[in-house]
Design an enzyme around this catalytic site. Structure first.
Site, short mmCIF file in Angstrom:
data_model
loop_
_atom_site.label_atom_id
_atom_site.label_comp_id
_atom_site.label_asym_id
_atom_site.label_seq_id
_atom_site.Cartn_x
_atom_site.Cartn_y
_atom_site.Cartn_z
N HIS A 149 61.69 -7.16 45.89
CA HIS A 149 62.79 -7.78 45.14
C HIS A 149 64.16 -7.26 45.59
O HIS A 149 65.18 -7.88 45.28
CB HIS A 149 62.60 -7.62 43.63
N GLY A 181 69.20 0.15 40.39
CA GLY A 181 69.60 0.83 41.61
C GLY A 181 68.57 1.81 42.11
O GLY A 181 68.65 2.27 43.24
N SER A 220 65.38 0.87 42.16
CA SER A 220 64.34 0.01 42.72
C SER A 220 64.10 0.31 44.18
O SER A 220 65.03 0.58 44.94
CB SER A 220 64.78 -1.45 42.65
N GLY A 221 62.84 0.19 44.56
CA GLY A 221 62.48 0.38 45.96
C GLY A 221 62.29 1.84 46.32
O GLY A 221 61.64 2.16 47.31
N ASP A 248 55.22 -6.23 44.84
CA ASP A 248 56.66 -5.95 45.01
C ASP A 248 56.81 -4.85 46.06
O ASP A 248 57.08 -3.69 45.74
CB ASP A 248 57.28 -5.56 43.66
N ASN A 260 75.81 12.45 48.71
CA ASN A 260 76.90 11.93 47.89
C ASN A 260 77.36 10.62 48.51
O ASN A 260 77.96 10.61 49.57
CB ASN A 260 78.04 12.97 47.87
N GLU A 303 74.51 12.06 57.33
CA GLU A 303 74.03 10.67 57.24
C GLU A 303 73.74 10.07 58.61
O GLU A 303 74.41 10.38 59.59
CB GLU A 303 75.07 9.78 56.54
N GLN A 318 81.13 10.07 49.72
CA GLN A 318 81.80 10.80 50.79
C GLN A 318 80.88 10.97 51.99
O GLN A 318 79.67 10.77 51.89
CB GLN A 318 82.28 12.17 50.30
C1 NAG Z 1 81.24 13.19 45.78
O1 NAG Z 1 82.28 12.69 46.60
C2 NAG Z 1 83.47 12.36 45.88
C3 NAG Z 1 84.42 11.74 46.90
O2 NAG Z 1 84.69 12.66 47.94
C4 NAG Z 1 84.02 13.60 45.24
O3 NAG Z 1 85.17 13.28 44.49
C5 NAG Z 1 82.98 14.22 44.33
O4 NAG Z 1 83.46 15.45 43.81
C6 NAG Z 1 81.70 14.46 45.09
N1 NAG Z 1 80.69 14.95 44.16
C7 NAG Z 1 80.19 16.18 44.28
C8 NAG Z 1 79.27 16.60 43.17
O5 NAG Z 1 80.42 16.91 45.21
#
Ligand code: NAG
Ligand code: NAG
Length: 265
Positions: free
Chosen positions: A73, A214, A216-217, A121, A89, A97, A92
């Site tokens: 889905h 969000g 899902s999968g 699914d 995160n 990544e 950022q």
């Molecule tokens: C995740 O990234 C955002 C954008 O840079 C930042 O404001 C935020 O503090 C970050 N969260 C953590 C837990 O590091």
């Protein structure tokens, strides 16, 4: 039968399917905590393109350097998809990544977007190139064919889904304990009744922790002999709310599809 709320985070609700209510945009685990950075290195963020931007819509699990296991889905819409691996995160650049586009999607032939309670699914995403496997990006272990976990078996859901029903979206990958509810219990009328099939895994239902839009999968991670295996693919929750009491989060049972995965990977 209860109306089902699929755990996808889809912006284009004009393309939603009858009987299945999708919610817009991102998604997250309810009742969870921030995961340690790259603690779940097979977890991916599935993202779709809208205009010049990419949006998280679902989770998934890396099962080969160029294959991802997710929910059917999650990929019903005709849009461009990509996966982010080694993600922590979403807001950022974490420096870990790898972002790779999806070149082909294989959904189970029996998947019917109008009837998520039928099961099937499940989908495999072919990546345009191989991920580089490292300490942040690793392959998921899958259960053995047909393996069924006992009632109350301790598992962990992970994802970037909503942190409460209709709630806000997390930037950081969330995790929450989600014990298995055996099919014999989950299929009783006080739980899901006949909506849940033996090809699904129920987990949670305590009214506190759950998957949500969000997630899902993404994986239900269950340690077997000390190694986490992906036993479930997050599929749906109750329209009463993500963490509705006695309405466990329902997953596609991966061990029911091992031969399908091997034939389509
Ligand atoms: C995740 O990234 C955002 C954008 O840079 C930042 O404001 C935020 O503090 C970050 N969260 C953590 C837990 O590091
Ligand atoms: C979530 O939003 C929907 C649509 O606005 C609403 O019908 C539902 O009652 C809300 N659920 C909760 C638990 O707030």
């Amino acid at each position: 039968m209860l109306r089902l709320l699929v755990l996808a985070a889809l912006v284009l609700c004009g393309q939603c399917y009858d009987g299945v209510q999708f919610m817009e945009d991102n998604t997250r685990v309810v009742g969870g905590t921030n995961a340690a950075k790259n603690a779940w290195p097979w977890q991916i963020s599935l993202q779709y393109q809208s205009g010049s931007s990419w949006y998280h819509t679902c989770g998934g699990s890396l099962i080969r350097a160029n294959r991802v296991l997710t929910a059917a889905h999650c990929v019903d819409r005709t849009v461009s998809f990509r996966v982010a691996l080694g993600e922590h995160n979403l807001s950022q650049n974490d420096g870990t990544e790898q972002v790779i586009s999806v070149s082909r999607i294989v959904k189970h032939a029996s998947w019917n977007p109008n009837n998520v309670a039928n099961g099937y699914d499940i989908a495999i995403l072919y990546l345009a190139s191989n991920a580089v496997l490292n300490s942040y990006v690793k392959l998921a272990a899958l259960p053995s064919d047909g393996a069924v976990l006992a009632n109350n078996y301790g598992c962990i859901i992970t994802g970037w889904g909503r942190t409460s029903t209709n709630g806000s979206l997390p930037s950081i990958l969330q995790q929450a304990p989600l014990p298995v509810v055996a099919h014999s219990t989950c299929s009783t009328s006080s739980y899901w009744g006949s909506t849940v099939k033996t090809t699904m895994v129920c987990a949670g239902g305590d009214g506190v922790t759950a998957g949500c839009n969000g997630d899902s999968g993404g994986p239900l991670n269950c340690a077997v002999n000390g190694v986490y295996q992906v036993h479930g693919i997050a599929s749906f929750v109750s329209s009463l709310g993500c963490n509705a009491y006695l309405k466990p989060t329902v997953f596609t049972r991966v061990s029911a599809y091992i031969s399908w995965i091997n034939a389509n990977v």
